[in-house]
Design a protein around this motif. Structure first.
Motif, PDB file in Angstrom:
ATOM      1  N   GLY A 324      -1.556  37.522  46.040  1.00 32.16           N
ATOM      2  CA  GLY A 324      -0.133  37.764  46.207  1.00 32.16           C
ATOM      3  C   GLY A 324       0.506  37.861  44.839  1.00 32.16           C
ATOM      4  N   TYR A 325       1.628  37.168  44.654  1.00 22.49           N
ATOM      5  CA  TYR A 325       2.330  37.213  43.373  1.00 22.49           C
ATOM      6  C   TYR A 325       2.721  35.814  42.927  1.00 22.49           C
ATOM      7  CZ  TYR A 325       2.575  42.144  44.500  1.00 22.49           C
ATOM      8  OH  TYR A 325       2.237  43.440  44.833  1.00 22.49           O
ATOM      9  N   LYS A 326       2.871  35.650  41.596  1.00 21.55           N
ATOM     10  CA  LYS A 326       3.247  34.371  41.017  1.00 21.55           C
ATOM     11  C   LYS A 326       4.463  34.538  40.109  1.00 21.55           C
ATOM     12  CE  LYS A 326      -0.710  33.117  39.050  1.00 21.55           C
ATOM     13  NZ  LYS A 326      -1.714  32.185  38.467  1.00 21.55           N
ATOM     14  N   CYS A 327       5.314  33.509  40.086  1.00 20.61           N
ATOM     15  CA  CYS A 327       6.509  33.521  39.246  1.00 20.61           C
ATOM     16  C   CYS A 327       6.712  32.132  38.664  1.00 20.61           C
ATOM     17  CB  CYS A 327       7.756  33.881  40.069  1.00 20.61           C
ATOM     18  SG  CYS A 327       7.623  35.393  41.036  1.00 20.61           S
ATOM     19  N   ALA A 328       7.471  32.056  37.577  1.00 23.64           N
ATOM     20  CA  ALA A 328       7.899  30.767  37.075  1.00 23.64           C
ATOM     21  C   ALA A 328       8.764  30.102  38.154  1.00 23.64           C
ATOM     22  CB  ALA A 328       8.696  30.942  35.786  1.00 23.64           C
ATOM     23  N   PRO A 329       8.693  28.777  38.299  1.00 26.57           N
ATOM     24  CA  PRO A 329       9.367  28.107  39.418  1.00 26.57           C
ATOM     25  C   PRO A 329      10.841  28.456  39.612  1.00 26.57           C
ATOM     26  CG  PRO A 329       7.932  26.572  38.283  1.00 26.57           C
ATOM     27  CD  PRO A 329       7.922  27.832  37.473  1.00 26.57           C
ATOM     28  N   ASN A 330      11.580  28.673  38.538  1.00 28.82           N
ATOM     29  CA  ASN A 330      13.014  28.936  38.673  1.00 28.82           C
ATOM     30  C   ASN A 330      13.396  30.404  38.469  1.00 28.82           C
ATOM     31  OD1 ASN A 330      13.706  26.201  39.213  1.00 28.82           O
ATOM     32  ND2 ASN A 330      13.510  25.739  37.026  1.00 28.82           N
ATOM     33  N   ALA A 338       9.129  39.967  44.105  1.00 24.83           N
ATOM     34  CA  ALA A 338       7.854  39.796  44.812  1.00 24.83           C
ATOM     35  C   ALA A 338       8.050  39.876  46.319  1.00 24.83           C
ATOM     36  CB  ALA A 338       7.228  38.455  44.425  1.00 24.83           C
ATOM     37  N   ILE A 339       9.111  39.258  46.814  1.00 29.54           N
ATOM     38  CA  ILE A 339       9.402  39.304  48.249  1.00 29.54           C
ATOM     39  C   ILE A 339       9.647  40.741  48.700  1.00 29.54           C
ATOM     40  CG2 ILE A 339      11.105  38.666  50.015  1.00 29.54           C
ATOM     41  CD1 ILE A 339      11.479  36.014  48.386  1.00 29.54           C
ATOM     42  N   ARG A 340      10.435  41.463  47.925  1.00 31.92           N
ATOM     43  CA  ARG A 340      10.761  42.839  48.281  1.00 31.92           C
ATOM     44  C   ARG A 340       9.516  43.717  48.270  1.00 31.92           C
ATOM     45  NH1 ARG A 340      13.690  45.520  51.600  1.00 31.92           N
ATOM     46  NH2 ARG A 340      14.661  47.409  50.808  1.00 31.92           N
ATOM     47  N   THR A 341       8.666  43.540  47.279  1.00 30.00           N
ATOM     48  CA  THR A 341       7.420  44.319  47.208  1.00 30.00           C
ATOM     49  C   THR A 341       6.541  44.031  48.409  1.00 30.00           C
ATOM     50  OG1 THR A 341       7.458  44.293  44.787  1.00 30.00           O
ATOM     51  CG2 THR A 341       5.343  44.759  45.835  1.00 30.00           C
ATOM     52  N   MET A 342       6.420  42.762  48.764  1.00 30.62           N
ATOM     53  CA  MET A 342       5.587  42.376  49.907  1.00 30.62           C
ATOM     54  C   MET A 342       6.152  42.948  51.208  1.00 30.62           C
ATOM     55  SD  MET A 342       2.757  40.491  49.797  1.00 30.62           S
ATOM     56  CE  MET A 342       2.883  39.117  48.668  1.00 30.62           C
ATOM     57  N   GLN A 343       7.469  42.958  51.330  1.00 31.96           N
ATOM     58  CA  GLN A 343       8.094  43.463  52.547  1.00 31.96           C
ATOM     59  C   GLN A 343       7.924  44.975  52.682  1.00 31.96           C
ATOM     60  OE1 GLN A 343      12.333  42.795  52.799  1.00 31.96           O
ATOM     61  NE2 GLN A 343      12.405  43.250  54.993  1.00 31.96           N
ATOM     62  N   LEU A 344       8.036  45.691  51.575  1.00 27.58           N
ATOM     63  CA  LEU A 344       7.998  47.155  51.638  1.00 27.58           C
ATOM     64  C   LEU A 344       6.588  47.718  51.772  1.00 27.58           C
ATOM     65  CD1 LEU A 344      10.671  48.107  48.951  1.00 27.58           C
ATOM     66  CD2 LEU A 344      10.894  48.210  51.447  1.00 27.58           C
ATOM     67  N   ASP A 345       5.586  46.993  51.241  1.00 27.35           N
ATOM     68  CA  ASP A 345       4.213  47.515  51.238  1.00 27.35           C
ATOM     69  C   ASP A 345       3.355  46.725  52.219  1.00 27.35           C
ATOM     70  OD1 ASP A 345       1.715  48.558  50.691  1.00 27.35           O
ATOM     71  OD2 ASP A 345       2.078  48.708  48.534  1.00 27.35           O
ATOM     72  N   PHE A 346       3.420  47.104  53.489  1.00 23.38           N
ATOM     73  CA  PHE A 346       2.691  46.389  54.534  1.00 23.38           C
ATOM     74  C   PHE A 346       1.190  46.431  54.290  1.00 23.38           C
ATOM     75  CE2 PHE A 346       0.271  46.576  58.511  1.00 23.38           C
ATOM     76  CZ  PHE A 346       0.585  45.343  59.048  1.00 23.38           C
ATOM     77  N   GLN A 347       0.671  47.562  53.886  1.00 23.44           N
ATOM     78  CA  GLN A 347      -0.773  47.689  53.682  1.00 23.44           C
ATOM     79  C   GLN A 347      -1.256  46.746  52.587  1.00 23.44           C
ATOM     80  OE1 GLN A 347      -2.852  49.329  55.608  1.00 23.44           O
ATOM     81  NE2 GLN A 347      -1.128  50.059  56.863  1.00 23.44           N
ATOM     82  N   LEU A 348      -0.483  46.632  51.536  1.00 21.59           N
ATOM     83  CA  LEU A 348      -0.857  45.739  50.441  1.00 21.59           C
ATOM     84  C   LEU A 348      -0.829  44.281  50.889  1.00 21.59           C
ATOM     85  CD1 LEU A 348      -1.515  45.239  47.454  1.00 21.59           C
ATOM     86  CD2 LEU A 348       0.957  45.174  47.016  1.00 21.59           C
TER      87      LEU A 348
END
Length: 384
Positions: A324-330, A338-348
């Motif tokens: 998936g994806y990682k970010c600094a906590p804040n 990351a949320i938007r990318t995950m939502q838009l790319d179902f296959q990924l």
């Protein structure tokens, strides 16, 4: 008959992390006692605690109430807990004690030294790690380094802690993959997904549902995800949080302030977490600190992609662009992206989820229990 004492600050540490250990020790021929705070400090309800106590007693476990406090500043309480635990350990001869949690680990090891009892300590995530506050290093690091000299066996659950613990003067140091994930049970959990989504929040299949599982506290950092969702202003995006805790009122205020009442759903304590995972689309785990993070590993076993923080034990399994994806906590912006990318790319996201269900098998419960049994066997000889 050999007898072992299991020590932890709160009853949830016994229930969530040590029920299998207790069963394993009994199978190995030990009698097991438990010393913890059954009365306060846990997020469990009174009924649940009563049930835990009843089940342990039916299992032949003796229970001792120790007035542990989780706040490091409450020195009078820690002295009282030390005296209570010392009374338990001087009245019974223990083959060894197994300590858990920071305060329980400190007091347990001090009493073990005083009573000449062999001691094992499982560190469920040091409070000092790369990127942690300087205060944590000043407070916790010297204590753990000093107490390591009083520890016969130190068990860690992530690579960073293990590497650091090996520099301490402990007789033996091990690393296990946490308490282990029951991958088989999760795989065998079957739901009517549309029905479950309707039950949880009236979600349609076209909705994108994020899930977090964990206490509502500062460390779990749910607020960052809520603020990330607010920046997206996406009507089909929903965020479920399963858990209870001291920050619930604060989180509810933030939800109202950001006009997200219809998009952020506080589920409270859930007995059906695996079903909730199977009804979700992505697991988010923005913790500021995690020894490992069993909830995220369980979500991987449920076939979910991850969006996590990039700290501590989470880095043992969260791989940027793979799990998936990682970010600094804040990093609100990073989490939103990351949320938007995950939502838009179902296959990924689907590909990542399938990959996770395979990757997580290296953290399977059978492997963890095998390692823990091997560690216990080193104490499985008559006392000198």
């Amino acid at each position: 008959m050999k007898r072992v004492l299991m020590v932890a600050s709160v009853v949830s540490m016994i229930e969530s992390f040590n029920r299998d250990n207790i069963r394993m020790l009994q199978e190995m021929g030990y009698d097991v006692d438990v010393a913890t705070n059954f009365e306060w400090g846990s997020m469990y309800s009174e009924d649940k605690i009563a049930n835990i106590k009843k089940n342990l007693q039916q299992q032949g476990v003796r229970l001792f109430q120790i007035d542990f406090e989780r706040d490091i500043k409450k020195m009078n309480a820690h002295v009282r807990a030390y005296q209570q635990l010392k009374e338990v350990m001087t009245s019974t001869s223990y083959h060894f004690i197994h300590c858990h949690s920071p305060i329980g680990g400190v007091i347990g090891r001090l009493v073990a030294r005083q009573t000449h009892t062999p001691c094992m300590y499982t560190a469920h995530g040091f409070h000092f790690f790369k990127g942690s506050p300087s205060l944590n290093w000043m407070l916790y690091y010297p204590v753990e380094r000093t107490l390591a000299r009083m520890t016969d066996t130190l068990v860690t659950i992530n690579e960073e802690d293990y590497s650091r613990a090996k520099t301490f003067k402990t007789s033996q140091t091990f690393r296990i993959p946490g308490i282990g994930v029951d991958t088989k049970r999760i795989e065998e959990t079957v739901i009517d997904r549309p029905k479950k989504r309707q039950e949880l929040g009236g979600f349609e299949e076209s909705d994108f549902v994020l899930l977090s599982v964990g206490e509502l506290n500062e460390n779990k950092n749910h607020e960052t995800i809520i603020r990330a969702i607010a920046t997206l202003q996406e009507p089909t995006l929903h965020y479920m949080i399963a858990g209870t805790g001291e920050n619930r009122k604060r989180i509810e205020e933030i939800i109202r302030e950001l006009n997200l009442t219809n998009h952020v759903h506080l589920l409270g304590f859930r007995e059906d977490v695996f079903e909730v995972m199977k009804a979700s689309d992505c697991f988010v785990f923005p913790s500021k600190r995690e020894g490992l993070g069993m909830a995220a590993l369980e979500a991987m076993a449920a076939g979910l992609p991850l969006i996590t923080s990039n700290v501590h034990g989470i880095n043992d399994y969260s791989i940027e662009g793979v799990t998936g994806y990682k970010c600094a906590p804040n990093d609100v912006t990073g989490f939103a992206r990351a949320i938007r990318t995950m939502q838009l790319d179902f296959q990924l996201s689907r590909k990542m989820g399938l990959h996770n269900s395979e990757l997580v098998k290296s953290f399977d419960i059978n492997q963890s229990q095998s390692e823990m049994r091997r560690i216990y066997q080193k104490f499985n000889s008559p006392p000198a």
